[in-house]
Design an enzyme around this catalytic site. Structure first.
Site, PDB file in Angstrom:
ATOM      1  N   SER A  60     -31.720 -16.950  42.816  1.00 42.90           N
ATOM      2  CA  SER A  60     -31.744 -16.432  41.450  1.00 42.90           C
ATOM      3  C   SER A  60     -30.495 -15.643  41.115  1.00 42.90           C
ATOM      4  O   SER A  60     -30.178 -15.453  39.945  1.00 42.90           O
ATOM      5  CB  SER A  60     -32.935 -15.489  41.280  1.00 42.90           C
ATOM      6  OG  SER A  60     -34.137 -16.160  41.498  1.00 42.90           O
ATOM      7  N   ASN A  97     -30.243 -15.065  34.271  1.00 46.83           N
ATOM      8  CA  ASN A  97     -30.789 -13.830  34.848  1.00 46.83           C
ATOM      9  C   ASN A  97     -29.946 -12.600  34.525  1.00 46.83           C
ATOM     10  O   ASN A  97     -30.457 -11.482  34.507  1.00 46.83           O
ATOM     11  CB  ASN A  97     -30.978 -13.977  36.362  1.00 46.83           C
ATOM     12  CG  ASN A  97     -32.244 -14.762  36.684  1.00 46.83           C
ATOM     13  OD1 ASN A  97     -33.118 -14.883  35.839  1.00 46.83           O
ATOM     14  ND2 ASN A  97     -32.326 -15.293  37.883  1.00 46.83           N
ATOM     15  N   HIS A 134     -30.169 -23.843  40.262  1.00 51.21           N
ATOM     16  CA  HIS A 134     -31.118 -22.791  39.892  1.00 51.21           C
ATOM     17  C   HIS A 134     -32.095 -23.276  38.829  1.00 51.21           C
ATOM     18  O   HIS A 134     -31.703 -23.520  37.685  1.00 51.21           O
ATOM     19  CB  HIS A 134     -30.336 -21.559  39.408  1.00 51.21           C
ATOM     20  CG  HIS A 134     -31.208 -20.395  39.093  1.00 51.21           C
ATOM     21  ND1 HIS A 134     -30.941 -19.520  38.076  1.00 51.21           N
ATOM     22  CD2 HIS A 134     -32.359 -19.956  39.664  1.00 51.21           C
ATOM     23  CE1 HIS A 134     -31.891 -18.600  38.041  1.00 51.21           C
ATOM     24  NE2 HIS A 134     -32.761 -18.851  38.989  1.00 51.21           N
ATOM     25  N   GLU A 154     -29.300 -24.320  36.167  1.00 49.80           N
ATOM     26  CA  GLU A 154     -27.924 -23.802  36.286  1.00 49.80           C
ATOM     27  C   GLU A 154     -27.323 -24.388  37.567  1.00 49.80           C
ATOM     28  O   GLU A 154     -27.878 -24.210  38.660  1.00 49.80           O
ATOM     29  CB  GLU A 154     -27.930 -22.267  36.375  1.00 49.80           C
ATOM     30  CG  GLU A 154     -28.244 -21.577  35.057  1.00 49.80           C
ATOM     31  CD  GLU A 154     -28.331 -20.056  35.180  1.00 49.80           C
ATOM     32  OE1 GLU A 154     -27.913 -19.368  34.239  1.00 49.80           O
ATOM     33  OE2 GLU A 154     -28.831 -19.551  36.213  1.00 49.80           O
TER      34      GLU A 154
HETATM   35  N1  3HC Z   1     -46.825 -24.972  36.185  1.00 46.80           N
HETATM   36  C1  3HC Z   1     -46.811 -26.172  35.604  1.00 46.80           C
HETATM   37  N2  3HC Z   1     -47.051 -26.363  34.285  1.00 46.80           N
HETATM   38  C2  3HC Z   1     -47.321 -25.280  33.566  1.00 46.80           C
HETATM   39  C3  3HC Z   1     -47.347 -23.978  34.119  1.00 46.80           C
HETATM   40  C4  3HC Z   1     -47.100 -23.870  35.504  1.00 46.80           C
HETATM   41  N3  3HC Z   1     -47.095 -22.676  36.127  1.00 46.80           N
HETATM   42  N4  3HC Z   1     -47.639 -23.096  33.148  1.00 46.80           N
HETATM   43  C5  3HC Z   1     -47.789 -23.808  32.013  1.00 46.80           C
HETATM   44  N5  3HC Z   1     -47.593 -25.109  32.263  1.00 46.80           N
HETATM   45  C6  3HC Z   1     -47.647 -26.193  31.296  1.00 46.80           C
HETATM   46  C7  3HC Z   1     -49.040 -26.326  30.745  1.00 46.80           C
HETATM   47  O1  3HC Z   1     -49.821 -27.191  31.559  1.00 46.80           O
HETATM   48  C8  3HC Z   1     -48.795 -26.909  29.362  1.00 46.80           C
HETATM   49  O2  3HC Z   1     -48.568 -28.292  29.477  1.00 46.80           O
HETATM   50  P1  3HC Z   1     -48.922 -29.292  28.262  1.00 46.80           P
HETATM   51  O3  3HC Z   1     -48.009 -28.941  27.139  1.00 46.80           O
HETATM   52  O4  3HC Z   1     -48.627 -30.609  28.872  1.00 46.80           O
HETATM   53  O5  3HC Z   1     -50.359 -29.078  27.946  1.00 46.80           O
HETATM   54  C9  3HC Z   1     -47.466 -26.275  28.942  1.00 46.80           C
HETATM   55  O6  3HC Z   1     -46.844 -25.843  30.162  1.00 46.80           O
HETATM   56  C10 3HC Z   1     -47.679 -25.107  28.029  1.00 46.80           C
HETATM   57  O7  3HC Z   1     -48.540 -24.195  28.685  1.00 46.80           O
HETATM   58  P2  3HC Z   1     -49.660 -23.318  27.950  1.00 46.80           P
HETATM   59  O8  3HC Z   1     -50.084 -23.979  26.678  1.00 46.80           O
HETATM   60  O9  3HC Z   1     -50.708 -22.980  28.948  1.00 46.80           O
HETATM   61  O10 3HC Z   1     -48.967 -21.923  27.675  1.00 46.80           O
HETATM   62  P3  3HC Z   1     -47.672 -21.601  26.855  1.00 46.80           P
HETATM   63  O11 3HC Z   1     -47.549 -22.416  25.631  1.00 46.80           O
HETATM   64  O12 3HC Z   1     -47.626 -20.123  26.764  1.00 46.80           O
HETATM   65  O13 3HC Z   1     -46.492 -22.064  27.810  1.00 46.80           O
HETATM   66  C11 3HC Z   1     -44.875 -21.301  29.338  1.00 46.80           C
HETATM   67  C12 3HC Z   1     -46.360 -21.545  29.090  1.00 46.80           C
HETATM   68  C13 3HC Z   1     -44.149 -22.634  29.284  1.00 46.80           C
HETATM   69  C14 3HC Z   1     -44.763 -20.695  30.718  1.00 46.80           C
HETATM   70  C15 3HC Z   1     -44.348 -20.357  28.223  1.00 46.80           C
HETATM   71  O14 3HC Z   1     -45.120 -19.210  28.178  1.00 46.80           O
HETATM   72  C16 3HC Z   1     -42.909 -19.975  28.429  1.00 46.80           C
HETATM   73  O15 3HC Z   1     -42.001 -20.711  28.109  1.00 46.80           O
HETATM   74  N6  3HC Z   1     -42.669 -18.771  28.981  1.00 46.80           N
HETATM   75  C17 3HC Z   1     -41.331 -18.309  29.316  1.00 46.80           C
HETATM   76  C18 3HC Z   1     -40.940 -18.864  30.650  1.00 46.80           C
HETATM   77  C19 3HC Z   1     -39.583 -18.388  31.089  1.00 46.80           C
HETATM   78  O16 3HC Z   1     -38.858 -17.721  30.385  1.00 46.80           O
HETATM   79  N7  3HC Z   1     -39.220 -18.739  32.328  1.00 46.80           N
HETATM   80  C20 3HC Z   1     -37.992 -18.322  32.936  1.00 46.80           C
HETATM   81  C21 3HC Z   1     -38.265 -17.188  33.854  1.00 46.80           C
HETATM   82  S1  3HC Z   1     -36.777 -16.623  34.647  1.00 46.80           S
HETATM   83  C22 3HC Z   1     -36.633 -17.566  36.007  1.00 46.80           C
HETATM   84  O17 3HC Z   1     -37.471 -18.377  36.337  1.00 46.80           O
HETATM   85  C23 3HC Z   1     -35.416 -17.371  36.816  1.00 46.80           C
HETATM   86  C24 3HC Z   1     -35.731 -16.815  38.173  1.00 46.80           C
HETATM   87  O18 3HC Z   1     -34.565 -16.929  38.962  1.00 46.80           O
HETATM   88  C25 3HC Z   1     -36.160 -15.371  38.134  1.00 46.80           C
END
Ligand code: 3HC
Length: 288
Positions: free
Chosen positions: A124, A195, A145, A157
Protein backbone atom coordinates in the site's frame (compact mmCIF):
# COMPACT_ATOMS: atom_id res chain seq x y z
CA UNK A 1 16.80 -4.74 -21.77
CA UNK A 2 15.08 -7.01 -19.26
CA UNK A 3 14.61 -10.63 -20.33
CA UNK A 4 11.21 -11.41 -18.90
CA UNK A 5 8.62 -14.21 -19.07
CA UNK A 6 5.82 -12.81 -21.24
CA UNK A 7 3.65 -15.87 -21.73
CA UNK A 8 1.56 -15.99 -18.60
CA UNK A 9 -0.79 -18.86 -17.81
CA UNK A 10 -0.40 -19.30 -14.07
CA UNK A 11 -0.50 -16.41 -11.62
CA UNK A 12 0.84 -16.90 -8.11
CA UNK A 13 -0.68 -14.90 -5.25
CA UNK A 14 1.13 -14.88 -1.92
CA UNK A 15 -1.13 -14.01 1.01
CA UNK A 16 -4.74 -15.16 1.35
CA UNK A 17 -6.05 -12.18 3.35
CA UNK A 18 -8.69 -9.77 2.12
CA UNK A 19 -6.55 -8.38 -0.70
CA UNK A 20 -4.82 -11.62 -1.69
CA UNK A 21 -8.02 -13.58 -2.05
CA UNK A 22 -9.67 -10.70 -3.94
CA UNK A 23 -6.73 -10.47 -6.34
CA UNK A 24 -6.79 -14.26 -6.76
CA UNK A 25 -10.47 -14.06 -7.66
CA UNK A 26 -9.85 -11.30 -10.20
CA UNK A 27 -7.07 -13.35 -11.84
CA UNK A 28 -9.15 -16.56 -11.94
CA UNK A 29 -12.12 -14.70 -13.40
CA UNK A 30 -9.80 -13.31 -16.07
CA UNK A 31 -9.01 -16.89 -17.12
CA UNK A 32 -5.63 -17.47 -15.43
CA UNK A 33 -4.73 -20.53 -13.40
CA UNK A 34 -4.18 -19.22 -9.88
CA UNK A 35 -1.99 -20.61 -7.15
CA UNK A 36 -2.79 -19.02 -3.77
CA UNK A 37 -0.34 -19.54 -0.94
CA UNK A 38 -0.48 -18.71 2.76
CA UNK A 39 1.16 -20.09 5.87
CA UNK A 40 -1.69 -22.30 7.13
CA UNK A 41 -4.20 -24.52 5.36
CA UNK A 42 -6.96 -22.86 7.36
CA UNK A 43 -6.15 -19.42 5.90
CA UNK A 44 -6.04 -20.84 2.37
CA UNK A 45 -9.30 -22.78 2.81
CA UNK A 46 -11.06 -19.77 4.32
CA UNK A 47 -10.03 -17.62 1.34
CA UNK A 48 -11.18 -20.18 -1.23
CA UNK A 49 -14.49 -20.65 0.60
CA UNK A 50 -15.06 -16.88 0.76
CA UNK A 51 -14.38 -16.57 -2.98
CA UNK A 52 -16.74 -19.46 -3.67
CA UNK A 53 -19.47 -17.75 -1.61
CA UNK A 54 -19.01 -14.46 -3.48
CA UNK A 55 -19.17 -16.25 -6.84
CA UNK A 56 -22.30 -18.06 -5.67
CA UNK A 57 -23.88 -14.69 -4.85
CA UNK A 58 -23.05 -13.55 -8.39
CA UNK A 59 -24.82 -16.65 -9.73
CA UNK A 60 -27.85 -15.80 -7.57
CA UNK A 61 -27.87 -12.26 -8.96
CA UNK A 62 -27.70 -13.65 -12.51
CA UNK A 63 -24.28 -12.10 -13.16
CA UNK A 64 -22.52 -15.42 -13.63
CA UNK A 65 -23.73 -18.86 -14.75
CA UNK A 66 -23.29 -21.89 -12.51
CA UNK A 67 -20.90 -23.33 -15.13
CA UNK A 68 -18.77 -20.15 -15.11
CA UNK A 69 -18.60 -20.25 -11.33
CA UNK A 70 -17.44 -23.87 -11.44
CA UNK A 71 -14.88 -23.02 -14.12
CA UNK A 72 -13.49 -20.09 -12.08
CA UNK A 73 -13.26 -22.23 -8.93
CA UNK A 74 -11.53 -25.00 -10.89
CA UNK A 75 -8.77 -22.54 -11.82
CA UNK A 76 -7.86 -21.99 -8.14
CA UNK A 77 -5.34 -24.06 -6.29
CA UNK A 78 -4.34 -23.40 -2.70
CA UNK A 79 -1.10 -24.37 -1.01
CA UNK A 80 0.93 -23.71 2.12
CA UNK A 81 4.21 -24.41 0.32
CA UNK A 82 5.70 -21.27 -1.19
CA UNK A 83 8.10 -23.48 -3.20
CA UNK A 84 5.12 -24.33 -5.44
CA UNK A 85 5.40 -20.79 -6.81
CA UNK A 86 8.03 -22.34 -9.11
CA UNK A 87 5.08 -23.24 -11.37
CA UNK A 88 3.99 -19.59 -11.75
CA UNK A 89 4.66 -17.23 -14.66
CA UNK A 90 3.81 -14.06 -12.71
CA UNK A 91 3.65 -13.55 -8.95
CA UNK A 92 1.75 -10.99 -6.88
CA UNK A 93 2.61 -10.60 -3.20
CA UNK A 94 -0.21 -9.47 -0.90
CA UNK A 95 0.99 -10.21 2.63
CA UNK A 96 0.86 -7.77 5.57
CA UNK A 97 2.66 -4.44 5.51
CA UNK A 98 5.99 -5.30 7.10
CA UNK A 99 9.03 -4.36 5.01
CA UNK A 100 11.40 -6.88 6.61
CA UNK A 101 8.96 -9.76 6.08
CA UNK A 102 8.28 -8.67 2.49
CA UNK A 103 12.00 -8.48 1.74
CA UNK A 104 12.50 -12.00 3.11
CA UNK A 105 9.64 -13.28 1.02
CA UNK A 106 10.96 -11.65 -2.17
CA UNK A 107 14.39 -13.13 -1.50
CA UNK A 108 12.75 -16.58 -1.31
CA UNK A 109 10.55 -16.00 -4.34
CA UNK A 110 13.65 -14.97 -6.28
CA UNK A 111 15.25 -18.31 -5.45
CA UNK A 112 12.08 -20.29 -6.23
CA UNK A 113 10.75 -18.63 -9.40
CA UNK A 114 12.17 -19.13 -12.89
CA UNK A 115 14.49 -16.41 -14.17
CA UNK A 116 12.45 -13.81 -16.05
CA UNK A 117 9.32 -14.14 -13.91
CA UNK A 118 8.07 -10.74 -12.74
CA UNK A 119 7.47 -10.37 -9.01
CA UNK A 120 4.88 -7.72 -8.16
CA UNK A 121 4.00 -6.33 -4.74
CA UNK A 122 0.55 -5.13 -3.70
CA UNK A 123 2.14 -3.00 -0.98
CA UNK A 124 0.00 0.00 0.00
CA UNK A 125 2.86 2.39 0.63
CA UNK A 126 6.24 0.69 1.11
CA UNK A 127 9.32 1.16 -1.07
CA UNK A 128 9.30 -1.03 -4.19
CA UNK A 129 12.99 -0.26 -4.67
CA UNK A 130 13.87 -1.59 -1.23
CA UNK A 131 11.85 -4.76 -1.87
CA UNK A 132 13.38 -5.11 -5.36
CA UNK A 133 17.00 -4.91 -4.23
CA UNK A 134 16.43 -7.81 -1.83
CA UNK A 135 16.32 -9.97 -5.00
CA UNK A 136 18.78 -10.69 -7.81
CA UNK A 137 16.18 -9.51 -10.33
CA UNK A 138 15.51 -5.94 -9.18
CA UNK A 139 14.63 -4.93 -12.73
CA UNK A 140 11.74 -7.45 -12.67
CA UNK A 141 10.12 -6.16 -9.47
CA UNK A 142 7.29 -3.60 -9.55
CA UNK A 143 4.29 -2.50 -7.55
CA UNK A 144 0.83 -3.69 -8.54
CA UNK A 145 -1.47 -1.96 -6.10
CA UNK A 146 -5.11 -3.05 -6.03
CA UNK A 147 -7.92 -1.43 -4.04
CA UNK A 148 -10.32 -2.97 -1.58
CA UNK A 149 -12.61 -4.71 -2.52
CA UNK A 150 -10.34 -5.89 -5.34
CA UNK A 151 -13.08 -7.50 -7.46
CA UNK A 152 -15.07 -4.24 -7.49
CA UNK A 153 -12.50 -1.42 -7.63
CA UNK A 154 -11.36 -0.62 -11.15
CA UNK A 155 -7.96 0.95 -10.44
CA UNK A 156 -4.53 -0.64 -10.27
CA UNK A 157 -1.52 1.57 -9.53
CA UNK A 158 1.49 0.20 -11.40
CA UNK A 159 4.50 1.34 -9.41
CA UNK A 160 7.90 1.88 -10.95
CA UNK A 161 10.74 1.55 -8.46
CA UNK A 162 14.16 3.01 -9.16
CA UNK A 163 15.39 -0.34 -10.54
CA UNK A 164 12.21 -1.43 -12.39
CA UNK A 165 12.74 -1.97 -16.14
CA UNK A 166 10.38 -0.36 -18.66
CA UNK A 167 9.43 -3.83 -19.94
CA UNK A 168 8.37 -4.84 -16.42
CA UNK A 169 6.17 -1.75 -16.08
CA UNK A 170 4.62 -2.55 -19.49
CA UNK A 171 3.96 -6.17 -18.51
CA UNK A 172 2.36 -5.26 -15.17
CA UNK A 173 0.22 -2.66 -16.92
CA UNK A 174 -0.85 -5.27 -19.51
CA UNK A 175 -1.65 -7.76 -16.75
CA UNK A 176 -3.80 -5.16 -14.96
CA UNK A 177 -5.69 -4.61 -18.23
CA UNK A 178 -6.09 -8.38 -18.73
CA UNK A 179 -7.55 -8.49 -15.21
CA UNK A 180 -10.16 -5.97 -16.42
CA UNK A 181 -8.63 -3.10 -14.44
CA UNK A 182 -7.62 0.46 -15.36
CA UNK A 183 -3.90 0.90 -14.69
CA UNK A 184 -2.18 4.17 -13.87
CA UNK A 185 1.60 4.34 -13.76
CA UNK A 186 3.18 6.02 -10.78
CA UNK A 187 6.74 6.56 -9.66
CA UNK A 188 7.65 5.10 -6.32
CA UNK A 189 6.69 7.51 -3.55
CA UNK A 190 5.21 6.78 -0.10
CA UNK A 191 1.52 5.92 -0.53
CA UNK A 192 1.80 6.38 -4.32
CA UNK A 193 -1.17 8.55 -5.45
CA UNK A 194 -4.36 7.19 -3.90
CA UNK A 195 -3.11 6.43 -0.39
CA UNK A 196 -1.18 9.72 -0.22
CA UNK A 197 -4.55 11.47 -0.54
CA UNK A 198 -7.05 8.97 0.92
CA UNK A 199 -5.18 7.80 4.00
CA UNK A 200 -4.59 11.27 5.54
CA UNK A 201 -8.33 11.86 5.03
CA UNK A 202 -9.22 8.73 7.03
CA UNK A 203 -6.64 9.65 9.70
CA UNK A 204 -8.15 13.16 9.89
CA UNK A 205 -11.63 11.68 10.37
CA UNK A 206 -10.25 9.69 13.33
CA UNK A 207 -8.74 12.88 14.81
CA UNK A 208 -12.17 14.53 14.49
CA UNK A 209 -13.82 11.60 16.26
CA UNK A 210 -11.20 11.64 19.00
CA UNK A 211 -11.67 15.40 19.50
CA UNK A 212 -15.41 14.85 19.90
CA UNK A 213 -16.23 17.16 17.01
CA UNK A 214 -18.96 14.80 15.78
CA UNK A 215 -20.10 11.20 16.17
CA UNK A 216 -18.74 8.47 13.86
CA UNK A 217 -22.11 8.29 12.13
CA UNK A 218 -22.22 12.05 11.56
CA UNK A 219 -18.61 12.26 10.32
CA UNK A 220 -19.44 9.58 7.75
CA UNK A 221 -22.79 11.11 6.88
CA UNK A 222 -21.09 14.48 6.36
CA UNK A 223 -18.60 13.08 3.85
CA UNK A 224 -21.19 10.97 2.05
CA UNK A 225 -23.68 13.77 1.64
CA UNK A 226 -21.29 16.71 1.56
CA UNK A 227 -18.60 15.28 -0.70
CA UNK A 228 -20.46 12.46 -2.47
CA UNK A 229 -18.16 9.72 -1.15
CA UNK A 230 -19.70 6.23 -1.53
CA UNK A 231 -19.02 5.46 2.13
CA UNK A 232 -17.75 7.69 4.95
CA UNK A 233 -14.06 7.78 5.95
CA UNK A 234 -14.57 5.79 9.17
CA UNK A 235 -16.56 3.07 7.42
CA UNK A 236 -13.82 3.05 4.78
CA UNK A 237 -11.16 2.70 7.48
CA UNK A 238 -13.07 -0.33 8.78
CA UNK A 239 -13.16 -1.74 5.24
CA UNK A 240 -9.43 -1.21 4.64
CA UNK A 241 -8.52 -2.60 8.08
CA UNK A 242 -7.24 -0.36 10.87
CA UNK A 243 -3.94 -2.25 11.08
CA UNK A 244 -3.32 -1.66 7.38
CA UNK A 245 -4.38 1.97 7.73
CA UNK A 246 -2.02 2.53 10.68
CA UNK A 247 0.86 0.92 8.78
CA UNK A 248 0.29 3.27 5.83
CA UNK A 249 -0.04 6.39 8.01
CA UNK A 250 3.19 5.43 9.80
CA UNK A 251 4.96 4.97 6.47
CA UNK A 252 3.78 8.41 5.25
CA UNK A 253 4.85 9.99 8.54
CA UNK A 254 8.25 8.31 8.64
CA UNK A 255 9.13 8.70 4.96
CA UNK A 256 7.77 12.19 4.35
CA UNK A 257 8.76 13.43 7.81
CA UNK A 258 5.89 15.84 8.20
CA UNK A 259 3.67 16.25 11.25
CA UNK A 260 0.55 16.40 9.13
CA UNK A 261 0.86 12.62 8.67
CA UNK A 262 0.98 11.87 12.41
CA UNK A 263 -1.32 8.90 13.24
CA UNK A 264 -4.31 9.75 15.44
CA UNK A 265 -3.70 8.18 18.88
CA UNK A 266 -7.21 6.69 18.74
CA UNK A 267 -6.16 4.73 15.64
CA UNK A 268 -3.25 3.20 17.55
CA UNK A 269 -5.52 2.35 20.48
CA UNK A 270 -8.04 0.65 18.22
CA UNK A 271 -5.31 -1.48 16.67
CA UNK A 272 -3.90 -2.35 20.09
CA UNK A 273 -7.40 -3.38 21.20
CA UNK A 274 -7.66 -5.71 18.20
CA UNK A 275 -10.52 -3.67 16.73
CA UNK A 276 -9.34 -3.87 13.16
CA UNK A 277 -12.60 -3.13 11.36
CA UNK A 278 -14.73 -5.50 9.30
CA UNK A 279 -12.26 -8.35 9.34
CA UNK A 280 -12.26 -8.57 13.16
CA UNK A 281 -16.00 -7.93 13.55
CA UNK A 282 -15.57 -4.48 15.13
CA UNK A 283 -13.91 -1.18 14.35
CA UNK A 284 -15.66 2.17 14.36
CA UNK A 285 -18.78 0.09 13.71
CA UNK A 286 -19.90 -3.42 14.67
CA UNK A 287 -20.17 -6.15 12.02
CA UNK A 288 -22.11 -9.38 12.10
N1 3HC B 1 -16.01 -8.17 -2.20
C1 3HC B 1 -16.55 -8.40 -3.39
N2 3HC B 1 -17.61 -7.70 -3.88
C2 3HC B 1 -18.11 -6.75 -3.08
C3 3HC B 1 -17.58 -6.47 -1.80
C4 3HC B 1 -16.49 -7.25 -1.37
N3 3HC B 1 -15.91 -7.06 -0.17
N4 3HC B 1 -18.29 -5.47 -1.25
C5 3HC B 1 -19.23 -5.13 -2.15
N5 3HC B 1 -19.12 -5.89 -3.25
C6 3HC B 1 -19.94 -5.81 -4.44
C7 3HC B 1 -21.37 -6.18 -4.12
O1 3HC B 1 -21.56 -7.58 -4.23
C8 3HC B 1 -22.15 -5.40 -5.16
O2 3HC B 1 -22.11 -6.10 -6.38
P1 3HC B 1 -23.31 -5.96 -7.46
O3 3HC B 1 -23.29 -4.54 -7.93
O4 3HC B 1 -22.89 -6.93 -8.49
O5 3HC B 1 -24.56 -6.32 -6.75
C9 3HC B 1 -21.32 -4.13 -5.36
O6 3HC B 1 -20.01 -4.45 -4.87
C10 3HC B 1 -21.90 -2.98 -4.58
O7 3HC B 1 -21.99 -3.38 -3.23
P2 3HC B 1 -23.17 -2.95 -2.24
O8 3HC B 1 -24.40 -2.62 -3.01
O9 3HC B 1 -23.27 -3.97 -1.17
O10 3HC B 1 -22.62 -1.68 -1.46
P3 3HC B 1 -22.12 -0.31 -2.03
O11 3HC B 1 -22.93 0.17 -3.17
O12 3HC B 1 -21.92 0.55 -0.85
O13 3HC B 1 -20.69 -0.65 -2.63
C11 3HC B 1 -18.37 -0.52 -2.21
C12 3HC B 1 -19.69 -1.20 -1.84
C13 3HC B 1 -18.06 -0.83 -3.66
C14 3HC B 1 -17.32 -1.11 -1.30
C15 3HC B 1 -18.55 1.01 -2.02
O14 3HC B 1 -18.99 1.27 -0.73
C16 3HC B 1 -17.28 1.77 -2.26
O15 3HC B 1 -16.91 2.04 -3.38
N6 3HC B 1 -16.56 2.13 -1.18
C17 3HC B 1 -15.27 2.80 -1.28
C18 3HC B 1 -14.21 1.76 -1.48
C19 3HC B 1 -12.83 2.37 -1.54
O16 3HC B 1 -12.63 3.56 -1.53
N7 3HC B 1 -11.82 1.50 -1.59
C20 3HC B 1 -10.44 1.89 -1.59
C21 3HC B 1 -9.89 1.72 -0.22
S1 3HC B 1 -8.18 2.19 -0.15
C22 3HC B 1 -7.34 0.81 -0.56
O17 3HC B 1 -7.88 -0.25 -0.76
C23 3HC B 1 -5.87 0.94 -0.67
C24 3HC B 1 -5.16 0.14 0.38
O18 3HC B 1 -3.79 0.10 0.02
C25 3HC B 1 -5.29 0.72 1.76
Amino acid sequence: MADLAREIKTVGVVGAGTMGRGIARVAAEAGFQVLLVDVTQELVDRALQANDRELQRMVEKGKLSAEERAAVMARFKGTTDVAEMAACDFVIEAIFEDLAVKKDLFRRLDEICRPGVVLASNTSALSITEIAVATRRPQLVAGMHFFNPAPVMKLVEVVRGLTTADETVDLVRDMAARFGKEPVIVKESPGFVVNRILVPMMNEAIWLLQEGVASAEDIDKAMKLGANHPIGPLALADLVGLDVLLAVVETLHRELGEDKYRPAPLLRQMVRAGRLGRKSGAGFYQYA
